[in-house]
Design a protein around this motif. Structure first.
Motif, short mmCIF file in Angstrom:
data_model
loop_
_atom_site.label_atom_id
_atom_site.label_comp_id
_atom_site.label_asym_id
_atom_site.label_seq_id
_atom_site.Cartn_x
_atom_site.Cartn_y
_atom_site.Cartn_z
N SER A 1 2.73 0.03 6.39
CA SER A 1 2.93 1.40 6.87
C SER A 1 1.94 2.32 6.18
O SER A 1 1.94 2.43 4.94
N GLY B 1 12.51 8.58 7.33
CA GLY B 1 11.99 9.88 6.89
C GLY B 1 11.02 9.78 5.73
O GLY B 1 10.05 10.54 5.68
N ASP C 1 12.40 -2.27 8.35
CA ASP C 1 11.51 -1.20 7.86
C ASP C 1 12.23 -0.38 6.80
O ASP C 1 13.25 0.25 7.09
N GLY D 1 11.92 -0.16 2.19
CA GLY D 1 12.32 -0.81 0.95
C GLY D 1 12.00 -2.29 0.87
O GLY D 1 12.55 -3.01 0.03
N GLY E 1 5.35 -0.32 3.15
CA GLY E 1 4.47 0.80 2.84
C GLY E 1 4.06 0.78 1.39
O GLY E 1 2.97 0.32 1.04
N SER E 2 4.96 1.23 0.51
CA SER E 2 4.59 1.32 -0.90
C SER E 2 4.25 -0.04 -1.51
O SER E 2 3.36 -0.13 -2.36
C1 DX5 Z 1 10.48 5.39 6.73
C2 DX5 Z 1 9.34 4.76 7.50
C3 DX5 Z 1 8.81 3.55 6.87
C4 DX5 Z 1 8.20 3.76 5.50
C5 DX5 Z 1 8.43 2.50 4.71
O1 DX5 Z 1 11.11 6.32 7.51
O2 DX5 Z 1 9.77 4.42 8.80
O3 DX5 Z 1 7.90 2.88 7.72
O4 DX5 Z 1 6.84 4.04 5.52
O5 DX5 Z 1 7.99 2.69 3.42
P1 DX5 Z 1 8.42 1.74 2.23
O6 DX5 Z 1 7.95 0.37 2.57
O7 DX5 Z 1 7.72 2.34 1.06
O8 DX5 Z 1 9.93 1.81 2.12
#
Ligand code: DX5
Ligand code: ZN
Length: 226
Positions: A8, A140, A173, A175, A195-196
């Motif tokens: 992400s 979010g 999606d 965590g 994402g992170s």
């Molecule tokens: C949250 C997004 C995710 C987010 C995930 O609302 O839909 O796609 O970027 O980020 P991580 O992987 O850091 O939880």
């Protein structure tokens, strides 16, 4: 069954997005979080930004719409030729009609549900969607911890997909990281947004490869049990 790792870009450096995309070119798809500060309490980007991403991305875009009035907006993204458009069932007046329109216009159609949304009503028409996204955090923001209770829905959705012998992808999606991806996959998910976990890494290509390997191990565990 194949696994997919979709980083992400919510966790990327927005000022250098094109070079950021280059660091994750071994991913399966790029997950693009569109937020409108209405459906969710955060704001990211809209059609112009996604259009440019589509032009420069080395892999296909997996667009995740966290917006209200999605019945009016989703087709703008489909018309760009993105690989998939996933919208929230909670934001659509008629999710099946919208999914059919997306499919008919050439993108894969995804339906997302928030952690508090019941899964059962959406199991009935799984054959009409290409991807079911079970949110594992409240949508979010990136960087949150996975909500364990959502994994029951992942398991139930996989049972339904398997029972009907459907090709529907089952996406999670929020965590997802190196410590939990194998376990999440063991509940039957095959498509993972991270994402992170990807963007905090100094060697993103090898992080993506490691995540893919762990996910494949977890999914194989799931298949061995079922
Ligand atoms: C949250 C997004 C995710 C987010 C995930 O609302 O839909 O796609 O970027 O980020 P991580 O992987 O850091 O939880
Ligand atoms: Zn997302």
């Amino acid at each position: 069954m194949e696994v997919r790792i979709n980083p992400s870009i919510l966790a990327a450096d927005f000022v250098n997005l094109e070079s950021e995309l280059g660091t994750i070119a071994n991913s399966d798809f790029i997950h693009v979080d569109v937020m409108d500060n209405h459906f969710v309490p955060n704001l990211t980007f809209g059609t112009q930004m996604v259009q440019r991403l589509q032009e420069v991305s080395p892999v296909g875009l997996d667009v995740h719409l966290m917006i209200s009035n999605v019945d009016n907006w989703a087709m703008d993204y489909v018309q760009m030729g993105v690989h998939s458009v996933t919208f929230h069932a909670e934001a659509s007046a008629d999710y099946l009609t919208l999914a059919r329109r997306i499919r008919d216009s050439g993108s894969r159609a995804g339906v997302a549900i928030k952690p508090g949304t019941a899964l059962e009503p959406y199991l009935e028409h799984l054959d009409e969607i290409d991807q079911l996204l079970i949110m594992t955090v409240e949508p979010g923001f990136g960087g949150q911890s996975l909500i364990e209770t959502t994994l029951k829905k992942v398991k139930r959705a996989r049972e339904a997909i398997a029972a009907a012998e459907l090709p529907t992808w089952l996406q999670v999606d929020g965590g997802i990281n190196a410590s939990n991806i194998q376990r999440v996959a063991s509940f039957g998910a095959d498509t993972f947004v991270a994402g992170s976990a990807v963007f905090s890494s100094h060697d993103r290509a090898s992080t993506i490869a490691d995540l893919r390997r762990s996910a494949a191990t977890g999914l194989a565990e799931h298949q061995a049990k079922s």
